[in-house]
Design a protein around this motif. Structure first.
Motif, short mmCIF file in Angstrom:
data_model
loop_
_atom_site.label_atom_id
_atom_site.label_comp_id
_atom_site.label_asym_id
_atom_site.label_seq_id
_atom_site.Cartn_x
_atom_site.Cartn_y
_atom_site.Cartn_z
N LYS A 1 0.78 -1.12 -0.31
CA LYS A 1 0.43 0.25 -0.54
C LYS A 1 1.14 1.33 -0.49
CE LYS A 1 -3.91 -2.40 2.27
NZ LYS A 1 -3.12 -3.41 2.93
N ASP A 2 1.92 1.42 -0.83
CA ASP A 2 3.32 2.31 -0.93
C ASP A 2 2.50 3.31 -1.49
OD1 ASP A 2 3.39 1.32 -3.14
OD2 ASP A 2 5.72 0.22 -2.48
N GLU A 3 1.45 4.07 -2.74
CA GLU A 3 0.90 4.22 -3.38
C GLU A 3 1.52 4.71 -4.59
OE1 GLU A 3 -1.50 7.23 -1.54
OE2 GLU A 3 -2.77 5.84 -0.17
N THR A 4 2.23 3.98 -4.65
CA THR A 4 3.46 4.60 -6.04
C THR A 4 3.24 3.50 -7.39
OG1 THR A 4 5.10 4.59 -4.40
CG2 THR A 4 6.42 4.26 -6.10
N PRO A 5 2.85 3.22 -7.95
CA PRO A 5 2.91 2.89 -9.54
C PRO A 5 4.34 2.28 -9.75
CG PRO A 5 2.70 4.95 -10.29
CD PRO A 5 2.81 5.00 -8.43
N ASP A 6 5.48 2.50 -9.81
CA ASP A 6 6.93 2.30 -10.80
C ASP A 6 7.48 2.74 -9.60
OD1 ASP A 6 7.93 1.54 -12.04
OD2 ASP A 6 8.52 3.64 -13.11
N THR A 7 8.09 1.64 -8.97
CA THR A 7 8.86 1.54 -7.15
C THR A 7 9.96 0.93 -8.22
OG1 THR A 7 9.67 1.43 -5.51
CG2 THR A 7 8.60 -0.24 -6.46
N GLY A 8 10.57 0.46 -9.78
CA GLY A 8 11.60 0.17 -10.04
C GLY A 8 12.44 1.14 -10.72
N CYS A 9 11.25 2.79 -10.75
CA CYS A 9 12.03 3.62 -11.60
C CYS A 9 12.87 4.07 -10.33
CB CYS A 9 11.78 4.50 -11.70
SG CYS A 9 12.16 6.12 -12.27
N GLY A 10 14.18 3.77 -11.42
CA GLY A 10 15.64 4.46 -10.52
C GLY A 10 15.63 5.71 -9.79
N LEU A 11 14.95 6.65 -10.86
CA LEU A 11 14.77 7.74 -10.61
C LEU A 11 14.67 8.66 -9.47
CD1 LEU A 11 16.61 10.87 -11.36
CD2 LEU A 11 14.12 10.32 -13.18
N LYS A 12 14.75 8.74 -8.10
CA LYS A 12 14.55 9.43 -6.77
C LYS A 12 14.92 10.54 -5.89
CE LYS A 12 12.08 5.07 -6.06
NZ LYS A 12 12.34 4.22 -7.06
#
Length: 238
Positions: free
Chosen positions: A146-157
């Motif tokens: 339930k982290d409300e993140t559609p693309d946690t694999g995106c390296g750009l943060k």
């Protein structure tokens, strides 16, 4: 120091120099920044490309043996001097031109102690097979954490260094940064970012990395989330 860009790199000799050139071009004159490149046991000329000293903004860390992406990022952050951390993949698929917009979002969150600006690769330039793998992995992770993140694999943060150093360290933890920031009570902001085709080299991940090992990691993160709630309830009862 405003920004520390942390880049874990393994066997990216054909991509890393151009990526650094782009970062320097985008950020020069806008913020005070550094680039920490962590060579994670590369067996090609990645380290040699970085060690030539062509970019004074670059600080180089070398792992003699590969320790994994999460360890490379964690090690880079431990040496970082910036108030904010920007993480990026070394393959050139993340676009440094997106960093200023993420910085603007972060400035609007200055009153929040903890936050993470997470990139969302809405139009991914990967193969259909790789996109399918990520879609399944993201759906399972989002449902469980339930982290409300559609693309946690995106390296750009982008997140404060003070936030990152409070996150629990474990192998593959970089995939769960939004969930771990939320565990601290932090805010997650999703920003659509550009995604580019990989020009050189191949991915270091496969289906097992994304799903098999990921399920074990998710169970661990779920335990951390429950443990955090238990500690908060205990303190409230004191």
């Amino acid at each position: 120091m405003d920004i520390s860009v942390v880049i874990p790199a393994k066997n990216e000799q054909d991509n890393i120099r151009h990526l650094i050139e782009e970062i320097v071009t985008v950020l020069t004159g806008k913020v005070e920044f550094e680039i920490l490149c962590v060579d994670d046991g590369s067996t090609d000329l990645t380290y040699s490309c970085l060690a030539e000293g062509l970019f004074p903004q670059v600080r180089l860390i070398r792992h003699q043996k590969s320790a994994g992406q999460s360890t490379a990022i964690w090690n880079g952050v431990q040496h970082a001097l910036g108030r904010w951390i920007v993480t990026m993949d070394a393959d050139g698929q993340n676009d440094p031109a997106d960093i200023p917009a993420m910085m603007q979002q972060a400035k609007g969150l200055s009153s929040n102690t903890h936050f993470c600006i997470a990139g969302y690769r809405k139009n991914r330039k990967d193969t259909a097979w790789k996109r399918w793998q990520s879609k399944i992995a993201n759906a399972v992770r989002s449902r469980l954490l339930k982290d409300e993140t559609p693309d946690t694999g995106c390296g750009l943060k982008l997140l404060p260094r003070a936030t990152f150093v409070l996150l629990p360290y474990f192998d593959h933890m970089h995939r769960y940064i939004p969930a771990l920031v939320r565990r601290l009570g932090g805010q997650i902001v999703i920003v659509e970012v550009n995604h580019r085709e990989r020009k050189f080299g191949t991915s270091n991940y496969n289906m097992w990395d994304r799903l098999g090992v990921g399920l074990v990691d998710m169970l661990g993160v779920m335990w951390l989330q429950r443990r955090s709630k238990q500690v908060q309830l205990h303190r409230a009862d004191e």
